[in-house]
Design an enzyme around this catalytic site. Structure first.
Site, PDB file in Angstrom:
ATOM      1  N   GLY A   1       0.823  -1.211   0.000  1.00  0.00           N
ATOM      2  CA  GLY A   1       0.000   0.000   0.000  1.00  0.00           C
ATOM      3  C   GLY A   1       0.854   1.257   0.000  1.00  0.00           C
ATOM      4  N   ALA A   2       0.796   2.006  -1.124  1.00  0.00           N
ATOM      5  CA  ALA A   2       1.554   3.272  -1.194  1.00  0.00           C
ATOM      6  C   ALA A   2       0.636   4.434  -0.845  1.00  0.00           C
ATOM      7  CB  ALA A   2       2.138   3.455  -2.593  1.00  0.00           C
TER       8      ALA A   2
ATOM      9  N   GLY B   1      -5.308   0.603   3.981  1.00  0.00           N
ATOM     10  CA  GLY B   1      -6.495   1.354   4.374  1.00  0.00           C
ATOM     11  C   GLY B   1      -7.006   0.896   5.725  1.00  0.00           C
ATOM     12  N   ARG B   2      -7.994   1.608   6.242  1.00  0.00           N
ATOM     13  CA  ARG B   2      -8.581   1.271   7.530  1.00  0.00           C
ATOM     14  C   ARG B   2     -10.084   1.089   7.348  1.00  0.00           C
ATOM     15  NH1 ARG B   2      -5.489   2.126  11.989  1.00  0.00           N
ATOM     16  NH2 ARG B   2      -7.235   2.812  13.290  1.00  0.00           N
TER      17      ARG B   2
ATOM     18  N   ASP C   1     -13.910   8.455  12.358  1.00  0.00           N
ATOM     19  CA  ASP C   1     -13.586   7.395  11.391  1.00  0.00           C
ATOM     20  C   ASP C   1     -14.705   6.376  11.201  1.00  0.00           C
ATOM     21  OD1 ASP C   1     -11.089   8.528  11.113  1.00  0.00           O
ATOM     22  OD2 ASP C   1      -9.964   6.726  11.660  1.00  0.00           O
TER      23      ASP C   1
ATOM     24  N   HIS D   1       9.170  38.372   4.168  1.00  0.00           N
ATOM     25  CA  HIS D   1      10.319  37.900   3.400  1.00  0.00           C
ATOM     26  C   HIS D   1      11.532  37.729   4.321  1.00  0.00           C
ATOM     27  CE1 HIS D   1      13.095  37.385   0.082  1.00  0.00           C
ATOM     28  NE2 HIS D   1      13.895  38.254   0.682  1.00  0.00           N
TER      29      HIS D   1
HETATM   30  P1  FAD Z   1     -10.015   6.515  16.994  1.00  0.00           P
HETATM   31  O1  FAD Z   1      -8.857   7.428  17.127  1.00  0.00           O
HETATM   32  O2  FAD Z   1      -9.795   5.176  16.411  1.00  0.00           O
HETATM   33  O3  FAD Z   1     -10.646   6.402  18.444  1.00  0.00           O
HETATM   34  C1  FAD Z   1     -11.726   5.573  18.735  1.00  0.00           C
HETATM   35  C2  FAD Z   1     -11.641   5.196  20.200  1.00  0.00           C
HETATM   36  O4  FAD Z   1     -12.866   4.568  20.582  1.00  0.00           O
HETATM   37  C3  FAD Z   1     -10.530   4.203  20.514  1.00  0.00           C
HETATM   38  O5  FAD Z   1      -9.838   4.605  21.658  1.00  0.00           O
HETATM   39  C4  FAD Z   1     -11.291   2.896  20.747  1.00  0.00           C
HETATM   40  O6  FAD Z   1     -10.616   2.026  21.638  1.00  0.00           O
HETATM   41  C5  FAD Z   1     -12.570   3.413  21.360  1.00  0.00           C
HETATM   42  N1  FAD Z   1     -13.716   2.521  21.256  1.00  0.00           N
HETATM   43  C6  FAD Z   1     -14.203   1.914  20.146  1.00  0.00           C
HETATM   44  N2  FAD Z   1     -15.316   1.215  20.432  1.00  0.00           N
HETATM   45  C7  FAD Z   1     -15.538   1.365  21.755  1.00  0.00           C
HETATM   46  C8  FAD Z   1     -16.526   0.888  22.655  1.00  0.00           C
HETATM   47  N3  FAD Z   1     -17.542   0.141  22.227  1.00  0.00           N
HETATM   48  N4  FAD Z   1     -16.434   1.235  23.951  1.00  0.00           N
HETATM   49  C9  FAD Z   1     -15.427   2.022  24.400  1.00  0.00           C
HETATM   50  N5  FAD Z   1     -14.466   2.518  23.598  1.00  0.00           N
HETATM   51  C10 FAD Z   1     -14.528   2.193  22.297  1.00  0.00           C
HETATM   52  N6  FAD Z   1      -4.839  11.510  10.908  1.00  0.00           N
HETATM   53  C11 FAD Z   1      -4.470  12.800  10.743  1.00  0.00           C
HETATM   54  O7  FAD Z   1      -5.328  13.676  10.617  1.00  0.00           O
HETATM   55  N7  FAD Z   1      -3.141  13.159  10.734  1.00  0.00           N
HETATM   56  C12 FAD Z   1      -2.160  12.252  10.856  1.00  0.00           C
HETATM   57  O8  FAD Z   1      -0.985  12.609  10.850  1.00  0.00           O
HETATM   58  C13 FAD Z   1      -2.523  10.881  11.017  1.00  0.00           C
HETATM   59  N8  FAD Z   1      -1.569   9.937  11.157  1.00  0.00           N
HETATM   60  C14 FAD Z   1      -1.950   8.634  11.327  1.00  0.00           C
HETATM   61  C15 FAD Z   1      -0.943   7.677  11.422  1.00  0.00           C
HETATM   62  C16 FAD Z   1      -1.278   6.339  11.585  1.00  0.00           C
HETATM   63  C17 FAD Z   1      -0.180   5.313  11.696  1.00  0.00           C
HETATM   64  C18 FAD Z   1      -2.653   5.963  11.672  1.00  0.00           C
HETATM   65  C19 FAD Z   1      -3.035   4.535  11.884  1.00  0.00           C
HETATM   66  C20 FAD Z   1      -3.651   6.918  11.567  1.00  0.00           C
HETATM   67  C21 FAD Z   1      -3.314   8.260  11.379  1.00  0.00           C
HETATM   68  N9  FAD Z   1      -4.273   9.251  11.230  1.00  0.00           N
HETATM   69  C22 FAD Z   1      -3.904  10.557  11.042  1.00  0.00           C
HETATM   70  C23 FAD Z   1      -5.714   8.938  11.267  1.00  0.00           C
HETATM   71  C24 FAD Z   1      -6.279   9.262  12.660  1.00  0.00           C
HETATM   72  O9  FAD Z   1      -5.580   8.513  13.617  1.00  0.00           O
HETATM   73  C25 FAD Z   1      -7.760   8.949  12.713  1.00  0.00           C
HETATM   74  O10 FAD Z   1      -8.439   9.625  11.675  1.00  0.00           O
HETATM   75  C26 FAD Z   1      -8.362   9.377  14.038  1.00  0.00           C
HETATM   76  O11 FAD Z   1      -7.730   8.720  15.104  1.00  0.00           O
HETATM   77  C27 FAD Z   1      -9.860   9.085  14.077  1.00  0.00           C
HETATM   78  O12 FAD Z   1     -10.376   9.442  15.316  1.00  0.00           O
HETATM   79  P2  FAD Z   1     -11.635   8.677  15.949  1.00  0.00           P
HETATM   80  O13 FAD Z   1     -11.852   9.298  17.281  1.00  0.00           O
HETATM   81  O14 FAD Z   1     -12.741   8.651  14.985  1.00  0.00           O
HETATM   82  O15 FAD Z   1     -11.163   7.172  16.113  1.00  0.00           O
HETATM   83  P1  NAD Z   2      -4.739   4.770   2.301  1.00  0.00           P
HETATM   84  O1  NAD Z   2      -6.121   4.652   1.838  1.00  0.00           O
HETATM   85  O2  NAD Z   2      -4.113   6.115   2.429  1.00  0.00           O
HETATM   86  O3  NAD Z   2      -3.771   3.950   1.330  1.00  0.00           O
HETATM   87  C1  NAD Z   2      -3.931   2.596   1.087  1.00  0.00           C
HETATM   88  C2  NAD Z   2      -3.201   2.249  -0.205  1.00  0.00           C
HETATM   89  O4  NAD Z   2      -3.180   0.839  -0.318  1.00  0.00           O
HETATM   90  C3  NAD Z   2      -3.892   2.805  -1.440  1.00  0.00           C
HETATM   91  O5  NAD Z   2      -2.941   3.430  -2.276  1.00  0.00           O
HETATM   92  C4  NAD Z   2      -4.503   1.571  -2.080  1.00  0.00           C
HETATM   93  O6  NAD Z   2      -4.596   1.665  -3.487  1.00  0.00           O
HETATM   94  C5  NAD Z   2      -3.515   0.500  -1.652  1.00  0.00           C
HETATM   95  N1  NAD Z   2      -4.063  -0.854  -1.630  1.00  0.00           N
HETATM   96  C6  NAD Z   2      -5.289  -1.267  -1.266  1.00  0.00           C
HETATM   97  N2  NAD Z   2      -5.383  -2.606  -1.352  1.00  0.00           N
HETATM   98  C7  NAD Z   2      -4.178  -3.049  -1.773  1.00  0.00           C
HETATM   99  C8  NAD Z   2      -3.648  -4.338  -2.039  1.00  0.00           C
HETATM  100  N3  NAD Z   2      -4.374  -5.431  -1.878  1.00  0.00           N
HETATM  101  N4  NAD Z   2      -2.359  -4.428  -2.451  1.00  0.00           N
HETATM  102  C9  NAD Z   2      -1.588  -3.316  -2.617  1.00  0.00           C
HETATM  103  N5  NAD Z   2      -2.066  -2.073  -2.386  1.00  0.00           N
HETATM  104  C10 NAD Z   2      -3.335  -1.942  -1.959  1.00  0.00           C
HETATM  105  O7  NAD Z   2      -4.673   3.961   3.678  1.00  0.00           O
HETATM  106  P2  NAD Z   2      -3.545   3.868   4.779  1.00  0.00           P
HETATM  107  O8  NAD Z   2      -2.264   4.377   4.272  1.00  0.00           O
HETATM  108  O9  NAD Z   2      -3.635   2.487   5.309  1.00  0.00           O
HETATM  109  O10 NAD Z   2      -4.077   4.867   5.871  1.00  0.00           O
HETATM  110  C11 NAD Z   2      -5.347   4.639   6.498  1.00  0.00           C
HETATM  111  C12 NAD Z   2      -6.007   5.919   6.877  1.00  0.00           C
HETATM  112  O11 NAD Z   2      -5.278   6.575   7.893  1.00  0.00           O
HETATM  113  C13 NAD Z   2      -6.105   6.852   5.700  1.00  0.00           C
HETATM  114  O12 NAD Z   2      -7.475   7.105   5.467  1.00  0.00           O
HETATM  115  C14 NAD Z   2      -5.432   8.094   6.116  1.00  0.00           C
HETATM  116  O13 NAD Z   2      -6.219   9.233   5.875  1.00  0.00           O
HETATM  117  C15 NAD Z   2      -5.197   7.955   7.604  1.00  0.00           C
HETATM  118  N6  NAD Z   2      -3.833   8.447   7.852  1.00  0.00           N
HETATM  119  C16 NAD Z   2      -3.613   9.782   7.710  1.00  0.00           C
HETATM  120  C17 NAD Z   2      -2.341  10.271   7.873  1.00  0.00           C
HETATM  121  C18 NAD Z   2      -2.109  11.733   7.676  1.00  0.00           C
HETATM  122  O14 NAD Z   2      -3.065  12.487   7.687  1.00  0.00           O
HETATM  123  N7  NAD Z   2      -0.872  12.175   7.519  1.00  0.00           N
HETATM  124  C19 NAD Z   2      -1.289   9.425   8.170  1.00  0.00           C
HETATM  125  C20 NAD Z   2      -1.553   8.068   8.286  1.00  0.00           C
HETATM  126  C21 NAD Z   2      -2.840   7.595   8.131  1.00  0.00           C
END
Ligand code: FAD
Ligand code: NAD
Length: 475
Positions: free
Chosen positions: A188-189, A278-279, A319, A451
């Site tokens: 996944g890129a 993806g997620r 999310d 600047h």
């Molecule tokens: P979450 O952060 O997933 O929080 C949900 C919470 O609900 C969790 O703590 C979970 O345990 C809890 N929960 C779920 N069900 C229950 C239940 N039934 N009872 C009690 N608790 C429960 N986004 C950005 O904007 N910028 C970034 O730089 C960025 N970097 C990322 C890097 C990585 C590696 C990843 C994986 C994601 C990144 N994201 C980034 C995406 C970002 O993390 C999510 O969009 C964000 O966390 C979503 O917030 P949320 O509150 O909807 O869900």
């Molecule tokens: P993503 O949707 O950004 O990228 C997933 C990539 O995997 C896509 O390019 C897709 O074409 C590829 N893919 C899907 N199925 C595949 C397969 N079978 N084989 C090879 N490639 C495949 O998802 P992510 O990078 O997993 O991130 C998940 C979410 O977390 C994103 O929605 C992103 O917005 C969020 N996130 C955000 C940040 C940020 O804001 N800087 C950082 C990390 C994560």
């Protein structure tokens, strides 16, 4: 503890905790239930973002970027280093300290805003009842006038390369490596693949990214995506497009991945494999019988434009609902519903959500790409300013990339801004404000930018849209 609240929020991530805090600020009685458990078994507020997403990834991006610059860039500044070493354990300790400080801060914020913080599982039952299950398994029935579901998302698994937690890992696993893998494969890129691929590549891993699509970053402006691919390739990131993974077998030697691409059957061996395709929304055991909340075929909780579910007085944010999976989108929705619940004005502008990819060069954009604007039948003008013409970028030894403005040629309105280059994620703030205020290119052109700053690139790009750039040869 009270068992009746105005608002119960289920989930304490970037969607849930701001909803709870704003509800508290709105003088509502509120509880926030969160079940996130860290690897040591301890509970922590903050969700994916603070514990295993945005914050730890940015901590590692910063450390690895400094290491890379020390090795590759310091010499140009006249700085000599006798030897350069990376202490991965120290880097991970720093990251863990940042995460702990931030998540502890959320607990304090909840408390100071009068939120009852409950750590354990929350489940919505019919009639706005919420069942809370504590760590010891004890259950308590709670009621609320309003419930906000903010249960977040989890990594999407890949059948042909199932997670084993050791050699084939998800993004959380890739944040926790205790040594630099010699050969790192990433499936996944996307955003995670590029950010975490960059972290380990900068520290010395040979990184190969297998992407199923033929196009690189298809959601981005094509000019920006093209420049990004060029820069990553130059850095040694091996991005293979159109690669469909058919199998991944683990052994003591590593992970052997089979895939097909335009050239036919291929295979590659890695020490570690990160699956980042993806997620998906997380709603496991969240909804009891007869709640009236509807979940669509992809697992998202169905909501309207103001995050109302099909059940009366039940909202869902972040999310677990449609839209980009971004922390700032989640936060905005959380705040919006807490204000709506209090009878106040609440709105999320889904047309103006910035995206940032924290690689080097960094990428950030907001609004329409050139291609989207043209496809919408708009007569488009564009202005591009390369950072190589920016005095500040040159002084920073960061001349790669550009700022690009996409505007309506008829009305002059700015439709999109796309930046690849130093501090793009900070520079995009001005563009977000410009789009929020429906600014024209002329508005940006007549705004004085200090600047020498990187922000002059946005100014000059706006000027370039009318072929009036000062610091660049006009095309
Ligand atoms: P979450 O952060 O997933 O929080 C949900 C919470 O609900 C969790 O703590 C979970 O345990 C809890 N929960 C779920 N069900 C229950 C239940 N039934 N009872 C009690 N608790 C429960 N986004 C950005 O904007 N910028 C970034 O730089 C960025 N970097 C990322 C890097 C990585 C590696 C990843 C994986 C994601 C990144 N994201 C980034 C995406 C970002 O993390 C999510 O969009 C964000 O966390 C979503 O917030 P949320 O509150 O909807 O869900
Ligand atoms: P993503 O949707 O950004 O990228 C997933 C990539 O995997 C896509 O390019 C897709 O074409 C590829 N893919 C899907 N199925 C595949 C397969 N079978 N084989 C090879 N490639 C495949 O998802 P992510 O990078 O997993 O991130 C998940 C979410 O977390 C994103 O929605 C992103 O917005 C969020 N996130 C955000 C940040 C940020 O804001 N800087 C950082 C990390 C994560």
């Amino acid at each position: 503890m009270a068992d009746s609240f105005d608002v119960i929020v289920i989930g304490g991530g970037p969607a849930g905790y701001p909803a709870a805090i704003r509800a508290g600020q709105n003088k509502l009685s509120v509880a926030c239930i969160d079940e996130w458990k860290n690897l040591d078994g301890s509970y922590a507020f903050g969700g994916t973002c603070l514990n295993a997403g945005c914050i730890p990834s940015k901590a590692l991006l910063e450390s690895s970027e400094l290491f890379h610059r020390a090795g590759h860039e310091f010499k140009a500044h006249g700085i000599g280093l006798a030897s350069l070493q990376m202490d991965v354990a120290a880097m991970q300790k720093r990251k863990a300290t940042i995460v702990k400080g931030m998540t502890g801060g959320i607990a304090q914020l909840l408390k100071s805003n009068g939120v009852t913080a409950l750590q354990g599982h929350g489940r919505l039952l019919a009639g706005n009842q919420v069942e809370f299950t504590a760590a010891d398994g004890s259950r308590k029935a709670l009621t609320a006038r309003f419930v906000v579901l903010a249960s977040g998302s989890v990594p999407m698994p890949l059948k042909t390369a199932a997670f084993d937690g050791t050699q084939i890992v998800d993004s959380w696993g890739a944040l926790e490596f205790d040594a630099v893998p010699g050969r790192l494969g990433v499936i996944g890129a996307g955003v995670i693949g590029l950010e975490l691929g960059s972290v380990w590549a900068r520290l010395g891993a040979k990184v190969t990214v297998l992407e199923a699509m033929d196009a690189f970053l298809p959601m981005a402006d094509r000019q920006l995506a093209g420049e990004a691919l060029k820069q990553f390739t130059k850095q040694g990131l091996d991005v293979r497009l159109g690669a469909k993974v058919s199998a991944a077998a683990t052994s003591a030697k590593g992970v052997m991945v089979q895939y097909t691409d335009a050239k036919g059957e291929q295979q590659a061996e890695f020490d570690k494999l990160v699956v980042a395709i993806g997620r998906k929304p997380f709603t496991a055991n969240l909804l009891g019988e007869g709640t009236g909340v509807v979940v669509d075929e992809r697992g998202f909780i169905q909501v309207d434009g103001q995050c109302r579910t099909a059940a009366a007085n039940v909202f869902a944010v972040g999310d677990c609902v449609r839209g980009p999976m971004l922390a700032h989108k989640a936060k905005e929705e959380g705040v919006m519903v807490a204000d709506l619940i209090a009878g106040l004005y609440g709105h999320t502008n889904y047309d103006v959500i910035p995206a940032v990819i924290y690689t080097a060069p960094e990428m950030a954009w907001v609004g329409k790409t050139e291609e989207q604007a043209k496809a919408a039948g708009i007569s488009v003008k564009t202005g591009v300013f390369p950072f190589i013409a920016s005095g500040r970028a040159r002084a920073m030894e960061a001349p790669a990339g550009f700022a690009k403005i996409v505007a309506d040629a008829t009305t002059d309105q700015v439709l999109g801004v796309h930046i690849i280059g130093p501090m793009a994620g900070e520079l995009i703030g001005e563009a977000v404000l410009a789009l929020e205020y429906s600014a024209s290119c002329e508005d940006l052109q007549r705004t004085i930018h200090a600047h020498p700053t990187l922000s002059e690139a946005v100014h000059e790009a706006a000027l370039a849209a009318d072929k009036r750039a000062i610091d660049m040869l006009n095309r």
